[in-house]
Design a protein around this motif. Structure first.
Motif, PDB file in Angstrom:
ATOM      1  N   ASN A  24     -28.171 -28.890   6.220  1.00 43.35           N
ATOM      2  CA  ASN A  24     -26.778 -29.255   6.477  1.00 43.35           C
ATOM      3  C   ASN A  24     -26.102 -28.077   7.139  1.00 43.35           C
ATOM      4  O   ASN A  24     -26.554 -26.932   6.990  1.00 43.35           O
ATOM      5  N   SER A  52     -27.517 -33.334   9.336  1.00 44.36           N
ATOM      6  CA  SER A  52     -27.609 -33.146   7.889  1.00 44.36           C
ATOM      7  C   SER A  52     -28.634 -34.107   7.322  1.00 44.36           C
ATOM      8  O   SER A  52     -28.727 -35.255   7.764  1.00 44.36           O
ATOM      9  N   ASN A  83     -18.540 -41.117  11.921  1.00 43.39           N
ATOM     10  CA  ASN A  83     -19.522 -40.596  10.966  1.00 43.39           C
ATOM     11  C   ASN A  83     -20.620 -41.625  10.740  1.00 43.39           C
ATOM     12  O   ASN A  83     -20.355 -42.827  10.714  1.00 43.39           O
ATOM     13  N   GLN A 136     -19.930 -36.635  11.412  1.00 41.10           N
ATOM     14  CA  GLN A 136     -21.161 -36.145  10.790  1.00 41.10           C
ATOM     15  C   GLN A 136     -22.251 -37.209  10.881  1.00 41.10           C
ATOM     16  O   GLN A 136     -21.965 -38.395  10.802  1.00 41.10           O
TER      17      GLN A 136
END
Lengths: 65, 222
Positions: free
Chosen positions: B197, B171, B133, A47
């Protein structure tokens, strides 16, 4: 039918279906798999999050210091 | 880039002291000194270059953690903050700009070079090859757009890059102070700040600051 990759992502036919055009697909199969795998990595695994901070008075005082 | 690690240390020691070794950090700030024209950088600006080296290969003294891009999805690289990283980029580019014989220079060139440098870092961190991440924090700056609307954007170098920064991320969330002083993480856009997101229909609108990012990860991965 499924194919496993070295990045803990399993790509199933249903995952790559959107990359097909009708009953056929443009380009070579590997590039479509790579694209689907890349999207899966981005969306489901690693992410990238931007956390924007509205400073409170204490933060502003610290920054000025 | 920010001298604010104490809250993280205290929180980890309180809630999960056995995980303290999971946190590796390096603080990078250019050393400043006083001068007749105000505070200036003492020596050559190094913070931005040192940050780039760490982002390519994390080696801090005897601690060699390899390439952050290869850490994988169970690890988070945090850049805290983009605001100060941008300051460091500006300081790094400033001595490199061409100057006239009397020392004058076009400041716009410095801004452009620094913006390009920051954009390249964001491209690296959010690129396909970066399999880890990433959380980038940034202080907010409210700017008036050409159409007259005001929006809050992450603060970077100057103002031209700020509106483009959210595009690099899948996001974005907002850390803000609620009435009464409680800090929370907001995930739904406000009139002034656009947020996004990939799990918008499942994500709670407000998350507690203490555990909000953990909840955020849990939701987007569910």
């Amino acid at each position: 039918m499924e194919k496993e990759f070295d990045y803990e992502v399993t790509v199933k036919v249903s995952d790559i279906a959107p990359y097909f055009e009708g009953d056929s697909f443009g380009g070579d199969f590997d590039s479509i798999i790579d694209q689907a795998q890349g999207d899966a990595k981005t969306k489901g695994v690693a992410q990238r999050i931007l956390l924007v901070i509205e400073p409170d008075e204490a933060d502003e005082a610290n920054d000025e210091a | 880039m920010d001298n604010g690690l104490d809250p993280l240390r205290v929180y980890v020691q309180k809630s999960c002291p056995d995980k303290l070794d999971n946190v590796a950090f390096v603080t990078l700030r250019d050393k400043m000194k006083a001068s007749p024209i105000g505070s200036i950088i003492d020596g050559q600006p190094r913070a931005f270059v040192d940050a780039l080296k760490l982002l390519d290969h994390w080696k801090d003294g005897d601690v060699d953690l390899g390439k952050p891009a290869d850490w994988g999805p169970d690890t988070i690289l945090v850049v805290d903050s983009l605001t100060f990283l941008s300051d460091a980029a500006f300081a790094f580019r400033l001595p490199l700009v061409p100057r006239s014989k009397d020392g004058n220079f076009d400041a716009r060139m410095v801004y452009k070079d620094a913006q390009d440098a920051v954009a390249n870092v964001l491209g690296l961190l959010t690129g396909e090859a970066f399999r880890t991440n990433v959380i980038v924090t940034a202080h907010i700056r409210y700017q008036t757009n050409p159409d007259g609307t005001m929006k809050g954007y992450p603060t970077s170098v100057g103002s031209a890059l700020n509106a483009e920064i959210p595009r690099y991320f899948n996001s974005s969330a907002l850390c803000l102070t609620q009435p009464g002083g409680k800090r929370t993480i907001q995930t739904i856009g406000t009139g002034l700040v656009d947020l996004k997101n990939p799990a918008a229909f499942k994500m709670a609108a407000q998350l507690p600051l203490e555990t909000g990012l953990a909840d955020f990860f849990k939701t987007v991965r569910s």
